[in-house]
Design a protein around this motif. Sequence first.
Motif, PDB file in Angstrom:
ATOM      1  N   CYS A  78       0.840  -1.213   0.000  1.00  0.00           N
ATOM      2  CA  CYS A  78       0.000   0.000   0.000  1.00  0.00           C
ATOM      3  C   CYS A  78       0.866   1.252   0.000  1.00  0.00           C
ATOM      4  O   CYS A  78       0.589   2.208  -0.732  1.00  0.00           O
ATOM      5  CB  CYS A  78      -0.912   0.005   1.230  1.00  0.00           C
ATOM      6  SG  CYS A  78      -2.247  -1.190   1.152  1.00  0.00           S
ATOM      7  N   VAL A  91      -2.754   8.084   5.944  1.00  0.00           N
ATOM      8  CA  VAL A  91      -3.957   7.281   5.698  1.00  0.00           C
ATOM      9  C   VAL A  91      -3.899   5.982   6.498  1.00  0.00           C
ATOM     10  O   VAL A  91      -4.904   5.539   7.067  1.00  0.00           O
ATOM     11  CB  VAL A  91      -4.112   6.997   4.185  1.00  0.00           C
ATOM     12  CG1 VAL A  91      -5.311   6.108   3.916  1.00  0.00           C
ATOM     13  CG2 VAL A  91      -4.267   8.307   3.414  1.00  0.00           C
ATOM     14  N   SER A  94      -4.598   6.775  10.081  1.00  0.00           N
ATOM     15  CA  SER A  94      -6.035   7.043  10.232  1.00  0.00           C
ATOM     16  C   SER A  94      -6.838   5.753  10.188  1.00  0.00           C
ATOM     17  O   SER A  94      -7.830   5.599  10.902  1.00  0.00           O
ATOM     18  CB  SER A  94      -6.523   7.966   9.105  1.00  0.00           C
ATOM     19  OG  SER A  94      -5.752   9.119   9.038  1.00  0.00           O
ATOM     20  N   ASN A  95      -6.386   4.825   9.344  1.00  0.00           N
ATOM     21  CA  ASN A  95      -7.050   3.520   9.260  1.00  0.00           C
ATOM     22  C   ASN A  95      -6.894   2.765  10.579  1.00  0.00           C
ATOM     23  O   ASN A  95      -7.863   2.198  11.102  1.00  0.00           O
ATOM     24  CB  ASN A  95      -6.441   2.738   8.098  1.00  0.00           C
ATOM     25  CG  ASN A  95      -7.013   1.344   7.959  1.00  0.00           C
ATOM     26  OD1 ASN A  95      -6.625   0.459   8.703  1.00  0.00           O
ATOM     27  ND2 ASN A  95      -7.936   1.159   7.030  1.00  0.00           N
ATOM     28  N   ASN A  98      -9.070   3.948  13.345  1.00  0.00           N
ATOM     29  CA  ASN A  98     -10.482   3.605  13.187  1.00  0.00           C
ATOM     30  C   ASN A  98     -10.774   2.160  13.567  1.00  0.00           C
ATOM     31  O   ASN A  98     -11.924   1.736  13.522  1.00  0.00           O
ATOM     32  CB  ASN A  98     -10.911   3.840  11.732  1.00  0.00           C
ATOM     33  CG  ASN A  98     -12.184   4.652  11.645  1.00  0.00           C
ATOM     34  OD1 ASN A  98     -12.665   5.153  12.658  1.00  0.00           O
ATOM     35  ND2 ASN A  98     -12.726   4.794  10.463  1.00  0.00           N
TER      36      ASN A  98
ATOM     37  N   GLN B 209      -8.079  -3.051   2.680  1.00  0.00           N
ATOM     38  CA  GLN B 209      -7.882  -3.450   4.071  1.00  0.00           C
ATOM     39  C   GLN B 209      -7.183  -2.371   4.892  1.00  0.00           C
ATOM     40  O   GLN B 209      -7.493  -2.180   6.068  1.00  0.00           O
ATOM     41  CB  GLN B 209      -7.065  -4.752   4.099  1.00  0.00           C
ATOM     42  CG  GLN B 209      -7.018  -5.407   5.464  1.00  0.00           C
ATOM     43  CD  GLN B 209      -6.341  -6.771   5.400  1.00  0.00           C
ATOM     44  OE1 GLN B 209      -6.059  -7.307   4.333  1.00  0.00           O
ATOM     45  NE2 GLN B 209      -6.076  -7.335   6.566  1.00  0.00           N
ATOM     46  N   TYR B 210      -6.228  -1.670   4.283  1.00  0.00           N
ATOM     47  CA  TYR B 210      -5.384  -0.779   5.092  1.00  0.00           C
ATOM     48  C   TYR B 210      -5.450   0.694   4.709  1.00  0.00           C
ATOM     49  O   TYR B 210      -4.819   1.526   5.371  1.00  0.00           O
ATOM     50  CB  TYR B 210      -3.932  -1.258   5.049  1.00  0.00           C
ATOM     51  CG  TYR B 210      -3.753  -2.514   5.864  1.00  0.00           C
ATOM     52  CD1 TYR B 210      -3.854  -2.481   7.248  1.00  0.00           C
ATOM     53  CD2 TYR B 210      -3.562  -3.740   5.251  1.00  0.00           C
ATOM     54  CE1 TYR B 210      -3.745  -3.627   8.007  1.00  0.00           C
ATOM     55  CE2 TYR B 210      -3.448  -4.898   5.994  1.00  0.00           C
ATOM     56  CZ  TYR B 210      -3.542  -4.826   7.367  1.00  0.00           C
ATOM     57  OH  TYR B 210      -3.453  -5.967   8.116  1.00  0.00           O
ATOM     58  N   LEU B 211      -6.126   1.029   3.627  1.00  0.00           N
ATOM     59  CA  LEU B 211      -6.218   2.442   3.246  1.00  0.00           C
ATOM     60  C   LEU B 211      -7.667   2.936   3.280  1.00  0.00           C
ATOM     61  O   LEU B 211      -7.920   4.111   3.527  1.00  0.00           O
ATOM     62  CB  LEU B 211      -5.639   2.655   1.832  1.00  0.00           C
ATOM     63  CG  LEU B 211      -4.164   2.288   1.649  1.00  0.00           C
ATOM     64  CD1 LEU B 211      -3.754   2.385   0.188  1.00  0.00           C
ATOM     65  CD2 LEU B 211      -3.265   3.177   2.507  1.00  0.00           C
ATOM     66  N   ALA B 212      -8.604   2.032   2.990  1.00  0.00           N
ATOM     67  CA  ALA B 212     -10.010   2.422   3.071  1.00  0.00           C
ATOM     68  C   ALA B 212     -10.385   2.522   4.547  1.00  0.00           C
ATOM     69  O   ALA B 212      -9.609   2.151   5.426  1.00  0.00           O
ATOM     70  CB  ALA B 212     -10.879   1.392   2.359  1.00  0.00           C
ATOM     71  N   ASN B 213     -11.547   3.033   4.790  1.00  0.00           N
ATOM     72  CA  ASN B 213     -12.056   3.109   6.157  1.00  0.00           C
ATOM     73  C   ASN B 213     -11.115   3.875   7.085  1.00  0.00           C
ATOM     74  O   ASN B 213     -10.982   3.566   8.262  1.00  0.00           O
ATOM     75  CB  ASN B 213     -12.294   1.693   6.722  1.00  0.00           C
ATOM     76  CG  ASN B 213     -13.139   1.731   7.980  1.00  0.00           C
ATOM     77  OD1 ASN B 213     -13.988   2.609   8.119  1.00  0.00           O
ATOM     78  ND2 ASN B 213     -12.886   0.821   8.901  1.00  0.00           N
ATOM     79  N   ALA B 214     -10.441   4.871   6.541  1.00  0.00           N
ATOM     80  CA  ALA B 214      -9.579   5.697   7.378  1.00  0.00           C
ATOM     81  C   ALA B 214     -10.432   6.707   8.135  1.00  0.00           C
ATOM     82  O   ALA B 214     -11.422   7.211   7.613  1.00  0.00           O
ATOM     83  CB  ALA B 214      -8.556   6.423   6.512  1.00  0.00           C
ATOM     84  N   ARG B 215     -10.043   6.978   9.367  1.00  0.00           N
ATOM     85  CA  ARG B 215     -10.778   7.978  10.155  1.00  0.00           C
ATOM     86  C   ARG B 215     -10.628   9.339   9.498  1.00  0.00           C
ATOM     87  O   ARG B 215      -9.538   9.710   9.073  1.00  0.00           O
ATOM     88  CB  ARG B 215     -10.256   8.013  11.589  1.00  0.00           C
ATOM     89  CG  ARG B 215     -10.939   9.056  12.443  1.00  0.00           C
ATOM     90  CD  ARG B 215     -10.666   8.851  13.902  1.00  0.00           C
ATOM     91  NE  ARG B 215     -11.318   7.617  14.376  1.00  0.00           N
ATOM     92  CZ  ARG B 215     -11.354   7.242  15.648  1.00  0.00           C
ATOM     93  NH1 ARG B 215     -10.774   7.970  16.564  1.00  0.00           N
ATOM     94  NH2 ARG B 215     -11.949   6.117  16.009  1.00  0.00           N
ATOM     95  N   TYR B 217     -10.430  13.219   9.735  1.00  0.00           N
ATOM     96  CA  TYR B 217     -10.131  14.266  10.721  1.00  0.00           C
ATOM     97  C   TYR B 217     -10.495  15.622  10.143  1.00  0.00           C
ATOM     98  O   TYR B 217     -10.336  15.866   8.945  1.00  0.00           O
ATOM     99  CB  TYR B 217      -8.643  14.245  11.080  1.00  0.00           C
ATOM    100  CG  TYR B 217      -8.219  13.004  11.832  1.00  0.00           C
ATOM    101  CD1 TYR B 217      -8.372  12.929  13.211  1.00  0.00           C
ATOM    102  CD2 TYR B 217      -7.685  11.911  11.155  1.00  0.00           C
ATOM    103  CE1 TYR B 217      -7.997  11.797  13.897  1.00  0.00           C
ATOM    104  CE2 TYR B 217      -7.299  10.772  11.844  1.00  0.00           C
ATOM    105  CZ  TYR B 217      -7.462  10.715  13.210  1.00  0.00           C
ATOM    106  OH  TYR B 217      -7.088   9.593  13.893  1.00  0.00           O
ATOM    107  N   LYS B 258      -7.063  12.612  -0.326  1.00  0.00           N
ATOM    108  CA  LYS B 258      -7.768  11.683   0.569  1.00  0.00           C
ATOM    109  C   LYS B 258      -9.244  11.571   0.172  1.00  0.00           C
ATOM    110  O   LYS B 258      -9.824  10.480   0.210  1.00  0.00           O
ATOM    111  CB  LYS B 258      -7.641  12.155   2.019  1.00  0.00           C
ATOM    112  CG  LYS B 258      -6.255  11.969   2.602  1.00  0.00           C
ATOM    113  CD  LYS B 258      -6.214  12.535   4.017  1.00  0.00           C
ATOM    114  CE  LYS B 258      -4.808  12.572   4.552  1.00  0.00           C
ATOM    115  NZ  LYS B 258      -4.726  13.287   5.848  1.00  0.00           N
ATOM    116  N   MET B 261      -9.412   9.399  -2.789  1.00  0.00           N
ATOM    117  CA  MET B 261      -9.249   7.988  -2.437  1.00  0.00           C
ATOM    118  C   MET B 261     -10.540   7.420  -1.853  1.00  0.00           C
ATOM    119  O   MET B 261     -10.963   6.312  -2.202  1.00  0.00           O
ATOM    120  CB  MET B 261      -8.086   7.824  -1.442  1.00  0.00           C
ATOM    121  CG  MET B 261      -6.718   8.116  -2.045  1.00  0.00           C
ATOM    122  SD  MET B 261      -5.382   8.086  -0.827  1.00  0.00           S
ATOM    123  CE  MET B 261      -5.317   6.327  -0.460  1.00  0.00           C
TER     124      MET B 261
END
Lengths: 166, 443
Positions: A78, A91, A94-95, A98, B209-215, B217, B258, B261
Amino acid sequence: MIRRSHARHITSSSLVLALLLGGCRKDVFMYEVDPVDLAQYDGNKDREKTNQEYAAILHANLFQTALSPGDLYKIDQCIQSIGDKQLAREVIISNFMNKPGVIIPTPEEMLADVDGFITATYNRFLVRNPTEAERTWFRNTIEADPNVTPELIYFSFALCEEYQFY
Amino acid sequence: MDRRTFISRTGAAAAGLFAAPYILPSGRLFAATGSQLAEHVVLVMFAGGVRVQESVMQRYLADAQADDVEGNILYNMLNGTPPPQKIVYGTGLGGINPIQPILGQTLQQQGTLFREMRAVNAGHYGGLNSLLQGGTASTQGLQQKPLNPTIFEYLRRHAGLPATKTWFVGNGIGNSVPLLNYSIHPNYGARYGANFFAPNITFGPAGDQYLANARVYHPEDQLMPVYEMKAFLDNSFEHYGTVPTSIGNTPEEKQDIKAFMAEMFTRTQNGTIAHPPVHDSGDLTTVGYACEVMKWFKPALTVVNMDGVDGCHSSFTGYLASMHRADHAVGHLWDFIQNQVPEMANNTVIIAVPECGRNAEPNAILDQNDWYSFDHSDANALRVFGMMAGPSVPASLSVGGESNPVGIVTDVVPTIAEVLGVKNEVMGAGMLHPGTLSLFDRI
């Protein structure tokens, strides 16, 4: 009569012997050093973490558990797939933030012992103690801005340049 | 203010105006000297080692195999009738159904075709570097970032472009492709680099898995304090080696990326990415995301890399199918720009050039049709074609030929620079391959 004279002789001899031995003993001096904190900042981090090292350490710092090699490989992919590495790390952090299981003090816990929180955060992320200047700056920042939560402080530490090195 | 003070202050201000160069917000000095031919350029690095015989010469099986069947398989790019028989490059079982052309007019009709150009490197990474650096990259390591500035850096430095106006969309992260978005040249480098995505990874399962669903801010209430604390920490870090340098996206640009994305993850999930009608390969899905990048950011320069054709090392049939799909990708890209991105329609120059060709003689590997495969290492691997179309590009023009090669792949760099108005700066930098010219100067 003889026994009494013999006993007095032994007593006086023992006394003389004790005085002689005691009089020959040298003074004992004990030298000590002041405690030195070896975790003080020394700027000696000069090796850049690989993507996988970064992800592994970040996950350990945030969750206090290890990632599997397969997950580390995916995170490495990634990061490689995004040109702006800082953005990629943002990112990913941030992931992680969450996901359930992140271990972060609450704002109340931070405010109850700001100095302790700052020291613990430096220890956790940068593996050293803060300097007085650093402690003061963060203390002032935390006390001045109610938006500055432990999560955001963790975020900034995970993003800073020093954290990219070991 | 008395007279003496007034005169001294006025004089100082006037001297300052003359002495201090005008610094643009991007950090560049002075304005670009050239006029633009268009506001956007799309470069397609086509597409993993293409022989002129099966592409521009339209020899199909006649040169490479023992079957005397000729024809054009690049329906969108070149004029010419398709092969009459032994169709293997399409869809369906055995590839018997060719992919229908997208463009009403071929790119050859719309623009200029350079029938015989010269590559300067018979390898992929060297070839890609030559397309982006304008040099031979002869001392370039295979896992090393470019040594000389890339076209992205020239544009960002000399045209003052922000980072999100230069994009490199790669079809993967292998073969050092992610290293190509900026060089390690001390006068250019990361701060002038392009943004890069390898969308099949970024928006694929790993990214999901690791870039989507990011918090998310808040940019001012939350991210600004983060950046301030990071800046403080960075200032405290006394590091004497190489500190990783960002490519210089501003906080606003980062927020924009972001948001892009997040949108891509949603649309990938929904199946609404602007993929070409047929998107059964990594190259084709890459181009779909490249279209999304162009629609969102309207970049001045978008570079797209495809490499499916390189399957020719072990399958000539796969090579033909990949080349046909690469043509489909280019057709879709051009059609999308003209019909889906109004800001770029009629204001974009497209350039398509292979990074290298392939050998004249095959290797020993036979594929499922008993056709021989081809590597890339001999003189034939330096024979390529090139084409461009768009504003200021002569239409229906064919330049050069087999006995009269015109153009070098390194010409791509000053050509892009000319379109975007910084040709003099790029030529003057003195780091291009000797003899390199803008393709406009070759016409």
